[in-house]
Design an enzyme around this catalytic site. Structure first.
Site, short mmCIF file in Angstrom:
data_model
loop_
_atom_site.label_atom_id
_atom_site.label_comp_id
_atom_site.label_asym_id
_atom_site.label_seq_id
_atom_site.Cartn_x
_atom_site.Cartn_y
_atom_site.Cartn_z
N SER A 289 -8.88 -9.93 42.24
CA SER A 289 -7.72 -9.81 43.13
C SER A 289 -7.94 -10.50 44.46
CB SER A 289 -7.40 -8.34 43.38
OG SER A 289 -7.20 -7.67 42.17
N1 SAH Z 1 -10.27 -5.03 40.19
C1 SAH Z 1 -10.54 -6.27 39.51
C2 SAH Z 1 -9.27 -6.89 39.01
C3 SAH Z 1 -9.31 -6.94 37.56
S1 SAH Z 1 -7.91 -7.64 36.75
C4 SAH Z 1 -11.28 -7.23 40.41
O1 SAH Z 1 -11.27 -7.06 41.63
O2 SAH Z 1 -11.91 -8.16 39.88
C5 SAH Z 1 -7.56 -6.31 35.63
C6 SAH Z 1 -8.64 -5.94 34.67
O3 SAH Z 1 -8.12 -4.91 33.83
C7 SAH Z 1 -9.07 -7.06 33.73
O4 SAH Z 1 -10.44 -7.24 33.82
C8 SAH Z 1 -8.66 -6.55 32.35
O5 SAH Z 1 -9.53 -6.94 31.31
C9 SAH Z 1 -8.69 -5.04 32.55
N2 SAH Z 1 -7.91 -4.28 31.58
C10 SAH Z 1 -6.74 -4.61 30.97
N3 SAH Z 1 -6.34 -3.62 30.17
C11 SAH Z 1 -7.26 -2.62 30.26
C12 SAH Z 1 -7.40 -1.33 29.69
N4 SAH Z 1 -6.50 -0.80 28.85
N5 SAH Z 1 -8.48 -0.60 30.02
C13 SAH Z 1 -9.41 -1.07 30.88
N6 SAH Z 1 -9.33 -2.28 31.46
C14 SAH Z 1 -8.28 -3.05 31.16
#
Ligand code: SAH
Length: 228
Positions: free
Chosen positions: A71
């Site tokens: 993000s």
């Molecule tokens: N907070 C993170 C942003 C990650 S983007 C950062 O700062 O890097 C969102 C993330 O959610 C992705 O890595 C994706 O793989 C994960 N995601 C998507 N669906 C999910 C689920 N059902 N359970 C756990 N993680 C999930």
């Protein structure tokens, strides 16, 4: 280009990190001194792929593999600030991704429990947090829309705060159940490419919602969220 090593590289990142703080965070509405201090401390460059390191402090999201993103720093700071955490809290994060938001949260609370769907992302996040000496985080690979696995719940069996860092169509019910009364749960909610970032307070099993701003997140794919 001349390759930079050790201290030179650290100094250069420290400079751009300070600039990010001034322009992208303090220059907007990030006012919580604890959040600013942590954003000044956590090296975002460690959480992005090598090829994007020079952009680590740019004002936007960056790719981290598996079509997922780390993000925008401002959004990480804003979400952290609006979650209103303290050092006694146990926090559940859904969507570990790069682990950057996890690291930021870990410095402000007692413990972070973080769930990620892709094991490669969870593993690389764990490696970075280990390298940074962060020890108050528990990782789990699985569908975060179903909540933290029952058999691994912390002693009090509920979380003080829950942060979802991927878009959901609505707040998943199993997560509401794992939140303490008077606790906050935060998520980008919406169907389209743009969602509304909301923070909900749980009062006697009802959620009271406050809208923060429009955001753009990848989707949470799971049983109580979007389909694959
Ligand atoms: N907070 C993170 C942003 C990650 S983007 C950062 O700062 O890097 C969102 C993330 O959610 C992705 O890595 C994706 O793989 C994960 N995601 C998507 N669906 C999910 C689920 N059902 N359970 C756990 N993680 C999930």
């Amino acid at each position: 280009m001349i390759a930079m090593h050790g201290r030179d590289k650290e100094d250069r990142f420290a400079k751009v990190r300070a600039r990010m703080l001034k322009w992208h965070l303090e220059g907007r509405n990030i006012t919580d001194p604890r959040v600013l201090a942590v954003m000044a401390e956590v090296p975002r460059e460690e959480f992005v792929p090598q090829s994007y390191q020079s952009q680590a402090y740019a004002d936007g999201p960056l790719p981290i593999g598996r079509a997922q993103t780390i993000s925008q720093p401002y959004i990480v700071a804003l979400m952290t600030q609006e979650l209103r955490v303290n050092q006694d809290y146990e926090v559940l994060e859904i969507g570990t991704g790069s682990g950057y938001q996890t690291a930021v949260l870990s410095k402000l609370v007692k413990k972070v429990y973080t769930m990620e769907r892709f094991s490669v992302l969870s593993e690389s996040a764990q490696a970075v947090l280990n390298k940074l000496g962060i020890t108050n985080v528990e990782f789990y690979v699985g569908d975060g829309s179903c909540g933290w696995p029952e058999q691994r719940l912390p002693p009090l069996r509920r979380f003080d705060r829950i942060m979802i860092t991927a878009a959901v169509p609505a707040i998943p019910e199993p997560l509401v159940e794992q939140l303490v009364d008077d606790g906050f749960i935060m998520a980008p909610v919406g169907y389209g490419g743009i969602q509304e970032l909301v923070v909900c307070e749980k009062k006697k099993d009802k959620l009271f919602e406050r809208r923060i701003c429009g955001v753009r997140f990848v989707q949470l794919v799971g049983k109580y969220s979007f389909e694959e």
